[in-house]
Write an enzyme that holds these catalytic residues in place. Structure first.
Site, PDB file in Angstrom:
ATOM      1  N   CYS A  73       8.794   2.041  -3.218  1.00  9.63           N
ATOM      2  CA  CYS A  73       7.817   1.054  -2.842  1.00  9.63           C
ATOM      3  C   CYS A  73       7.082   0.686  -4.359  1.00  9.63           C
ATOM      4  CB  CYS A  73       6.763   1.757  -2.092  1.00  9.63           C
ATOM      5  SG  CYS A  73       5.130   1.042  -1.917  1.00  9.63           S
ATOM      6  N   CYS A  76       3.187   0.747  -4.526  1.00 10.98           N
ATOM      7  CA  CYS A  76       2.833   2.234  -4.677  1.00 10.98           C
ATOM      8  C   CYS A  76       3.122   2.580  -6.307  1.00 10.98           C
ATOM      9  CB  CYS A  76       3.816   3.263  -3.981  1.00 10.98           C
ATOM     10  SG  CYS A  76       3.985   3.118  -2.253  1.00 10.98           S
TER      11      CYS A  76
END
Ligand SMILES: [Zn+2]
Length: 150
Positions: A73, A76
C-alpha cells in the site's frame, strides 16, 4: 492537590507484553519493564500481532492507536514516517502500534478494515475513533489527542 500513589496505571511492556503497574505521576519518567527491563516507552510504534494485540489494546490503561497497513500500500508507506514521528509526541499518553493487515488478517477482519491506511484509537479494547487515509504527523497528533480526550 494531594497525590495518590495508589493511582496506578497498567502499562503493557512494548517488548514482552507483560503488564506493569506505573503510578500515574511517574508515567513520563522513563520507567523500565519489571519483567524484561526494556523501556516502557521507546518513542516508536510497536509491532502488533495476534500474540500481543489484546495485551496492548484491552489490558493496558494506555489508549492504543493502531495503524492498519500493508507493504503493498503506497499511501501506507508514505504515512509510515509521520506515524513513527507521532509516537515520540503522543507517548506516554497514547501507545502507537502498527498492524500488518496481510500478516494479521483475523485482527483486520475483527475491525472490518475496508481501506488502508486506517487508524483506530482503542481504549480498553473499545474503538473510540477511526480515520482512513494518509494524513501528516501534525494531523495524526491533533486527531489522536482530540479523540483520546473526548
Ligand atoms: Zn517487558
Amino acid at each position: 492537590m494531594a497525590s495518590n500513589t495508589l493511582d496506578a496505571l497498567i502499562v503493557t511492556c512494548p517488548n514482552c507484553a507483560k503488564p506493569n503497574r506505573v503510578p500515574r505521576e511517574k508515567l513520563g519518567a522513563g520507567g523500565t519493564c519489571g519483567h524484561c527491563k526494556h523501556p516502557l516507552f521507546a518513542g516508536a510504534p510497536i509491532t502488533l500481532t495476534a500474540a500481543n494485540f489484546d495485551a496492548h489494546s484491552a489490558r493496558s490503561d494506555i489508549p492504543l492507536l493502531v495503524d492498519f497497513w500493508a507493504s503493498w500500500c503506497g499511501p501506507c508507506l508514505q504515512m509510515a514516517p509521520a506515524f513513527t514521528a507521532a509516537a515520540k509526541t503522543l507517548e506516554p499518553h497514547i501507545r502507537l502500534g502498527k498492524l500488518d493487515t496481510e500478516a494479521e488478517q483475523a485482527i483486520a477482519g475483527r475491525f472490518a478494515i475496508r481501506s488502508i491506511p486506517t487508524m483506530i484509537l482503542l481504549r480498553k479494547g473499545k474503538e473510540i475513533a477511526r480515520q482512513s487515509g494518509a494524513i501528516p504527523e501534525r494531523a495524526i497528533v491533533d486527531w489522536a489527542r482530540r479523540a483520546a480526550a473526548g
